[in-house]
Design a protein around this motif. Structure first.
Motif, short mmCIF file in Angstrom:
data_model
loop_
_atom_site.label_atom_id
_atom_site.label_comp_id
_atom_site.label_asym_id
_atom_site.label_seq_id
_atom_site.Cartn_x
_atom_site.Cartn_y
_atom_site.Cartn_z
N THR A 381 3.69 -36.31 25.07
CA THR A 381 4.06 -37.70 25.39
C THR A 381 5.56 -37.92 25.20
N PHE A 382 6.12 -37.35 24.12
CA PHE A 382 7.57 -37.47 23.92
C PHE A 382 8.31 -36.79 25.06
N LEU A 383 7.80 -35.66 25.52
CA LEU A 383 8.44 -34.95 26.63
C LEU A 383 8.44 -35.80 27.90
N ALA A 384 7.35 -36.53 28.13
CA ALA A 384 7.29 -37.40 29.31
C ALA A 384 8.36 -38.50 29.22
N GLY A 385 8.49 -39.11 28.03
CA GLY A 385 9.51 -40.14 27.86
C GLY A 385 10.91 -39.58 27.97
N ALA A 386 11.13 -38.40 27.39
CA ALA A 386 12.46 -37.79 27.44
C ALA A 386 12.82 -37.39 28.88
N ALA A 387 11.86 -36.90 29.63
CA ALA A 387 12.12 -36.55 31.02
C ALA A 387 12.50 -37.78 31.83
N MET A 458 -2.68 -44.99 17.18
CA MET A 458 -1.29 -44.67 17.46
C MET A 458 -1.14 -43.82 18.72
N THR A 459 -2.15 -43.04 19.05
CA THR A 459 -2.03 -42.14 20.21
C THR A 459 -2.35 -42.83 21.53
N ILE A 460 -3.23 -43.85 21.50
CA ILE A 460 -3.57 -44.53 22.75
C ILE A 460 -2.34 -45.14 23.42
N PRO A 461 -1.50 -45.91 22.70
CA PRO A 461 -0.28 -46.42 23.34
C PRO A 461 0.64 -45.30 23.84
N LEU A 462 0.70 -44.19 23.11
CA LEU A 462 1.55 -43.08 23.55
C LEU A 462 1.08 -42.55 24.90
N LEU A 463 -0.21 -42.38 25.07
CA LEU A 463 -0.74 -41.84 26.32
C LEU A 463 -0.51 -42.81 27.49
N ILE A 464 -0.76 -44.10 27.26
CA ILE A 464 -0.56 -45.08 28.33
C ILE A 464 0.91 -45.14 28.74
N ALA A 466 3.16 -42.84 28.35
CA ALA A 466 3.57 -41.58 28.96
C ALA A 466 3.23 -41.57 30.45
N ILE A 467 2.04 -42.06 30.79
CA ILE A 467 1.65 -42.13 32.20
C ILE A 467 2.58 -43.05 32.97
N LEU A 468 2.88 -44.21 32.40
CA LEU A 468 3.78 -45.16 33.08
C LEU A 468 5.20 -44.63 33.16
N SER A 469 5.64 -43.87 32.16
CA SER A 469 6.99 -43.31 32.18
C SER A 469 7.16 -42.33 33.35
N LEU A 470 6.07 -41.70 33.73
CA LEU A 470 6.14 -40.75 34.85
C LEU A 470 5.91 -41.42 36.20
N THR A 471 5.07 -42.45 36.24
CA THR A 471 4.61 -42.96 37.54
C THR A 471 5.12 -44.34 37.92
N ALA A 472 5.66 -45.12 36.97
CA ALA A 472 6.02 -46.51 37.29
C ALA A 472 7.10 -46.61 38.35
N GLY A 473 7.90 -45.57 38.51
CA GLY A 473 8.98 -45.62 39.49
C GLY A 473 8.56 -45.38 40.91
N PHE A 474 7.31 -44.96 41.12
CA PHE A 474 6.87 -44.62 42.47
C PHE A 474 6.73 -45.82 43.39
#
Length: 629
Positions: A381-387, A458-464, A466-474
């Motif tokens: 999840t951190f990698l998704a945000g960092a990317a 704590m992990t549920i918000p991280l997963l949600i 992370a998905i938005l960090s990758l896809t919200a820009g589409f």
């Protein structure tokens, strides 16, 4: 459903009110339910309103709801009126949705803190204040929310007030933002003096007819509003409070950086775009401040060792991109970057909080290492945000929003090649320090004993996130690739379209250069912090490189400069003025009061003989007076 608009800020306030009054009598489970539940219901209401807004938008693209008349004088009246349009709806969605995820995370993260109720009460009030700010239909109500956000940031940055450093950080944030707030208040006075109203829609309608473009008065108003935005959004030269604000709990950092306080300045400038369009000088200054801030903050982030301070400087830099976009007239691009930035920056702060908690409150990235296999979910999840922060092309939301800003910084009405080069340099630097952060924290040998991994809440918000960090820009693609401009079309109901000048450089070439800059930053980080660590070790032995590192680590020494320029002269004047005439008068009054107190207190010494003697003396004194008179 539009009639339920008032419940969106009311629900967080209700949560604050209950927890403030009765929090000490409630169980931790009930506190978490109230604190998180009110924000979550507000988020659900916002999503329903967004769906209705898309399906059946209100007339003229805006819905207003007047709750009551605030006050009415002979020359001025104000109402509590909320306005929902595409701009405020975007901010309300981010504030409530990201805020709800942060509250859910906080329910587990703060579960062992003794001030559990006070934390959630302050967080709910924080969200409520920000919602009032973005929904306000007039500048007076907006200013109420503006000051409420400042108050809550003070309460939450200094939440662990037993530590003196935390109190200093809270005070610093309060003092520096007050500078901008004062300037903004003066700007509001000028607006009322010139236009006789603080209603935002009336200002937008009458300002173009009242002011000439570039007139001194409208320029002064725009600069004063800009000063307010600079203070809240931690831009040069009022940026020094933000890194120290990391003294607060990690969920507070996530809320401040992603959804509330530091984005308030971006909202203010976007909302008052009519004023700024009439003041070209203010527009240019906004762009320059954003460009300089993104470069200065990015350079400082390259050498930080505290994981949260790296992310703090990163926030300053990304807000700088938003100010740059606003300054060149790319209004939609600035709000789009705000939208994507909220997801990946909240994710990074929450994941950093999980790392710090698991490593027994360790903040130094060079005392971490090896967490890739020990905390796999946090790593991915951190990698998704960092990317997304590094704007890796085509697979992250950060690429789509930052690509717009880079293109418009060159081709928009106020854009120029120098601004584009600075923004491009910032993209390379961002990719470098993001890669450095990932490699140092998650690769290498473990250096600190690991505790219990984060639990489900704590992990549920991280997963949600992370998905938005990758896809919200589409939802918004570059014009030369796919004609998909859903976000631009949405916000242009409120904000003006970006005027693009002709340029000899095709957009594809500009995009290719930006992609190469990002990939170069990633490669440099990989080379220095993974493949050839000896280069960094040799630099540490160089006195010149170490001096440069110390300079950047200390935030370009802005605090030292302000201390020399303002603090020391002020303290000097107070030291020579501490014994002036008025102080002596006050000291004399205090000394006289103490002497009289001591004199009178002798008559109340508790001795019965003295009391009887006093009574007899009084009787004799009265009889003597009667005989003599």
């Amino acid at each position: 459903m539009y009639n339920f608009l008032a419940f969106i800020p009311l629900l967080p306030f209700l949560g604050f009110f209950i927890l403030f009054l009765a929090g000490r009598y409630l169980s931790r489970t009930m506190i978490a339910i109230i604190g998180t539940g009110t924000i979550s219901i507000a988020a659900l209401l916002t999503i329903v309103l967004w769906i209705q807004y898309l399906q059946s938008p209100p007339p003229n693209g805006a819905y207003t709801q007047t709750l009551w008349h605030w006050f009415n004088t002979s020359s001025f009246s104000s109402t509590i009126t909320l306005r929902l349009d595409s701009l405020s709806l975007t901010f309300v969605f981010v504030i409530t949705f990201v805020g709800a995820l942060i509250h859910l995370y906080s329910a587990a993260f703060m579960q062992h803190d003794r001030d559990y109720a006070r934390f959630f009460a302050s967080m709910n009030l924080f969200v409520c204040s920000m919602l009032i700010l973005v929904l306000a239909d007039n500048l007076l109500l907006l200013y109420l929310g503006w000051e409420g956000v400042g108050l809550c940031s003070y309460l939450l940055i200094g939440f662990w007030y037993e530590t003196p450093a935390n109190n200093r950080a809270a005070n610093k944030a309060f003092y520096l933002t007050r500078i901008g707030d004062t300037a903004m208040a003066i700007g509001l006075f000028l607006i009322f003096q010139e236009l006789g109203t603080l209603d935002i829609q009336q200002i937008a309608a009458s300002a173009p007819m009242h002011f000439n473009i570039g007139s001194p008065t409208i320029t002064a108003i725009a600069l004063l509003l800009l000063a307010g935005g600079i203070g809240k959004s931690a831009q040069l030269p009022l940026q020094t409070w933000l890194p120290d604000a990391m003294a607060g709990p990690s969920p507070v950092s996530a809320l401040i950086h992603a959804a509330t306080m530091v984005t308030a300045g971006v909202y203010l400038i976007a909302r008052m775009h009519i004023v700024f369009q009439l003041a070209p000088i203010a527009m240019n200054i906004t762009a320059v401040i954003g460009a300089l801030t993104l470069l200065v903050a990015g350079c400082s982030a390259m050498v930080q060792t505290d994981i949260k301070r790296i992310l703090a400087y990163s926030t300053m830099s990304q807000i700088g991109y938003m100010f740059l976009a606003l300054g060149v007239g790319a209004w939609g691009a600035a709000i789009f970057h705000f939208f994507t930035h909220a997801f990946f920056k909240a994710l990074l702060f929450l994941a950093a909080g999980a790392i710090i908690e698991t490593l027994h409150h360790e903040h130094n990235i060079f005392r971490m290492g090896g967490l890739r296999t020990r905390l796999p979910l946090v790593f991915w999840t951190f990698l998704a945000g960092a990317a997304a922060l590094a704007a890796l092309p085509f697979i992250t939301s950060g690429f789509f929003s930052k690509d717009q800003i880079l293109w418009y910084s060159l081709t928009a009405n106020n854009g120029n090649p120098l601004l584009w080069l600075i923004a491009l340099s910032g993209a390379l630097i961002t990719a470098f320090y993001t890669t450095r952060l990932i490699l140092v924290v998650f690769w290498g040998e473990p250096k600190t004993h690991i505790g219990a991994p984060p639990n489900g809440l704590m992990t549920i918000p991280l997963l949600i996130l992370a998905i938005l960090s990758l896809t919200a820009g589409f939802i918004e693609w570059p014009h030369n690739m796919i004609h998909l401009t859903l976000f631009s079309n949405f916000v242009q109901n409120t904000l003006p379209a970006t005027i693009v000048n002709e340029t000899a450089i095709p957009e594809a070439i500009v995009q290719l250069i930006a992609i190469l800059a990002t990939l170069s930053g990633v490669y440099i980080g990989y080379l220095l912090y993974y493949r050839n660590l000896s280069i960094v070790e040799r630099w540490k032995q160089s006195q010149g490189m170490e001096s440069l590192r110390s300079f950047l680590l200390d935030g370009w020494r802005f605090d030292h400069f302000y201390n020399w320029l303002f603090v020391r002269p002020f303290l000097f004047l107070t030291s020579i003025n501490k014994s002036d005439l008025f102080d002596q008068i006050n000291k004399g009054i205090a000394s006289g009061s103490r002497w009289m107190n001591q004199l009178i207190s002798t008559t109340q010494n508790g001795s019965l003989r003295w009391y009887l003697a006093g009574v007899l003396f009084g009787i004799l004194f009265i009889l003597t007076l009667q005989l003599l008179l």
